[in-house]
Design a protein around this motif. Sequence first.
Motif, mmCIF file in Angstrom:
data_model
loop_
_atom_site.group_PDB
_atom_site.id
_atom_site.type_symbol
_atom_site.label_atom_id
_atom_site.label_comp_id
_atom_site.label_asym_id
_atom_site.label_seq_id
_atom_site.Cartn_x
_atom_site.Cartn_y
_atom_site.Cartn_z
ATOM 1 N N PRO A 102 0.551 -1.297 0.162
ATOM 2 C CA PRO A 102 -0.129 0.172 0.081
ATOM 3 C C PRO A 102 1.083 1.753 0.108
ATOM 4 C CG PRO A 102 0.484 -1.083 2.408
ATOM 5 C CD PRO A 102 0.507 -1.874 1.524
ATOM 6 N N ALA A 103 0.418 2.602 -0.304
ATOM 7 C CA ALA A 103 1.151 3.504 -0.434
ATOM 8 C C ALA A 103 1.365 3.676 0.516
ATOM 9 C CB ALA A 103 0.398 4.594 -1.813
ATOM 10 N N ALA A 104 2.413 5.104 1.598
ATOM 11 C CA ALA A 104 2.335 5.345 2.408
ATOM 12 C C ALA A 104 3.213 7.074 2.006
ATOM 13 C CB ALA A 104 3.627 4.722 3.219
ATOM 14 N N ARG A 105 2.014 8.298 1.432
ATOM 15 C CA ARG A 105 3.511 9.008 0.869
ATOM 16 C C ARG A 105 3.378 10.525 2.155
ATOM 17 N NH1 ARG A 105 3.051 6.036 -3.709
ATOM 18 N NH2 ARG A 105 0.782 6.560 -4.566
ATOM 19 N N THR A 106 2.099 10.421 2.908
ATOM 20 C CA THR A 106 1.795 11.318 3.307
ATOM 21 C C THR A 106 3.341 12.288 4.478
ATOM 22 O OG1 THR A 106 1.744 10.484 5.787
ATOM 23 C CG2 THR A 106 -0.350 10.590 3.820
ATOM 24 N N PRO A 107 3.516 13.339 4.534
ATOM 25 C CA PRO A 107 4.941 14.125 4.809
ATOM 26 C C PRO A 107 4.679 13.401 5.605
ATOM 27 C CG PRO A 107 3.466 16.224 4.771
ATOM 28 C CD PRO A 107 2.381 14.680 4.327
ATOM 29 N N ASP A 108 3.876 12.849 7.501
ATOM 30 C CA ASP A 108 5.108 12.094 8.114
ATOM 31 C C ASP A 108 5.889 10.289 8.134
ATOM 32 O OD1 ASP A 108 4.228 14.248 9.640
ATOM 33 O OD2 ASP A 108 2.474 13.175 10.811
ATOM 34 N N GLU A 109 4.534 9.966 7.139
ATOM 35 C CA GLU A 109 5.086 8.429 6.784
ATOM 36 C C GLU A 109 6.800 8.794 5.716
ATOM 37 O OE1 GLU A 109 0.368 6.479 5.555
ATOM 38 O OE2 GLU A 109 1.332 7.579 4.490
ATOM 39 N N VAL A 129 17.496 8.752 -3.044
ATOM 40 C CA VAL A 129 16.345 8.081 -2.667
ATOM 41 C C VAL A 129 14.948 8.857 -3.949
ATOM 42 C CG1 VAL A 129 14.290 8.701 -1.438
ATOM 43 C CG2 VAL A 129 16.751 8.915 -0.497
ATOM 44 N N HIS A 130 14.529 7.119 -4.608
ATOM 45 C CA HIS A 130 13.819 7.523 -5.005
ATOM 46 C C HIS A 130 12.010 7.384 -4.642
ATOM 47 C CE1 HIS A 130 16.581 5.703 -8.006
ATOM 48 N NE2 HIS A 130 16.232 6.738 -8.990
ATOM 49 N N LEU A 131 10.970 8.262 -4.942
ATOM 50 C CA LEU A 131 9.696 8.280 -4.533
ATOM 51 C C LEU A 131 8.947 7.683 -5.646
ATOM 52 C CD1 LEU A 131 7.648 10.240 -2.919
ATOM 53 C CD2 LEU A 131 7.301 11.767 -4.020
ATOM 54 N N ARG A 132 8.642 6.178 -4.935
ATOM 55 C CA ARG A 132 8.410 5.324 -5.196
ATOM 56 C C ARG A 132 6.692 6.102 -5.429
ATOM 57 N NH1 ARG A 132 8.005 0.939 -8.259
ATOM 58 N NH2 ARG A 132 6.646 -0.456 -7.786
ATOM 59 N N LEU A 133 5.649 5.401 -6.932
ATOM 60 C CA LEU A 133 4.547 6.347 -6.882
ATOM 61 C C LEU A 133 3.736 5.138 -7.514
ATOM 62 C CD1 LEU A 133 5.785 9.874 -8.770
ATOM 63 C CD2 LEU A 133 4.160 9.925 -6.632
ATOM 64 N N GLY A 134 2.370 5.940 -7.939
ATOM 65 C CA GLY A 134 1.542 4.843 -8.358
ATOM 66 C C GLY A 134 0.961 3.429 -7.235
ATOM 67 N N ASP A 135 1.188 2.367 -8.070
ATOM 68 C CA ASP A 135 0.641 0.767 -7.197
ATOM 69 C C ASP A 135 1.437 0.091 -7.673
ATOM 70 O OD1 ASP A 135 -0.905 0.216 -8.930
ATOM 71 O OD2 ASP A 135 -3.108 1.660 -8.613
ATOM 72 N N ALA A 136 1.131 -1.273 -7.275
ATOM 73 C CA ALA A 136 1.610 -2.443 -7.876
ATOM 74 C C ALA A 136 1.423 -3.000 -9.453
ATOM 75 C CB ALA A 136 0.807 -3.780 -7.414
ATOM 76 N N SER A 137 0.323 -2.551 -9.683
ATOM 77 C CA SER A 137 -0.473 -2.219 -11.518
ATOM 78 C C SER A 137 0.120 -2.031 -12.319
ATOM 79 C CB SER A 137 -1.461 -2.259 -10.740
ATOM 80 O OG SER A 137 -2.054 -0.961 -10.833
ATOM 81 N N GLY A 138 0.874 -0.733 -11.528
ATOM 82 C CA GLY A 138 1.878 0.321 -12.214
ATOM 83 C C GLY A 138 1.851 1.539 -12.220
ATOM 84 N N THR A 139 1.794 2.891 -13.111
ATOM 85 C CA THR A 139 1.575 4.084 -12.652
ATOM 86 C C THR A 139 -0.114 4.463 -12.434
ATOM 87 O OG1 THR A 139 1.845 4.771 -14.750
ATOM 88 C CG2 THR A 139 3.477 4.791 -14.328
#
Length: 289
Positions: A102-109, A129-139
């Motif tokens: 699951p995504a976790a992209r809030t500032p605190d996370e 550091v790469h910011l990982r976007l999207g989800d397991a299915s793709g962008t």
Amino acid sequence: MSSTLVLPGGTWTLGDRTVTRFGYGAMQLAGPWVMGPPKDRDEALAVLREAANSGITHIDTAETYGPRVVNDLIREALHPYAADLLIATKVGGRRDAQGGWPAARTPDELRRQIDDNLETLGLDALDLVHLRLGDASGTVPEDIEEAFGTLVDLQRQGVIRHLGVSNATAEQVAQAQSIAQIVSVQNRYNLANRGDDDLIDRLAAKGIAYIPFFPLGGFSPLQSDALSGVATRLGSTPLSVALAWLLHRSPNILLIPGTSSTAHLRENIAGSRLTLVEEDLRELDGIAG
């Protein structure tokens, strides 16, 4: 200390760092489904040391691999790190009890993930550091200003040296570039999945690296047969041909093939030295249709 072995593809400059274009992706060192410890811990540590001793200076990881397991292995095998070794990691997701991503992209996370990476890798600052976007299915089209801006703030604080994006659309890459300098994009791309062709060329013109993952992922049976046919003719393997083609495709492409076997790591390095002539390239370029 790394050897003087010349790896296939030469080198590329990431920000203020020069790395080998042939790198190593550490995801496969974790257990099944990238969860838990490796089946053979000693071999996992040996693979990392073999990578460094082979001259590889770019290792890709993430705190979510295991979770924590792979970063712990990297630290045990290679710390204190050689001055020329760049360790790239990813943030923007977490693992759940079912092994999901699951995504976790809030500032605190994101701040917690950076702290976790610093702790497990034993570093005061993360090289890339790469910011990982999207989800397991793709962008997934989405605004990245808040998430990427959080990493920029951490970069200004000195805990991140270089920034990149992963699993990103071309529009998200452009948005990241409008916020701060990026040195790399890490996306799904291979002989059969060439949606990023234009993006790769634009990034190359700006001196930005492109790091493809899943070099054999998403092939149809016909595409796999076509690749296998070329590999058989060349007396090689499909993976070796796919990696050699990626190195030929553009000088800004950096490879991070993964394995949990020292023998397979050596095979990947040797296979990527394969020479492709024009006939081979024409046939391979036709695989994507």
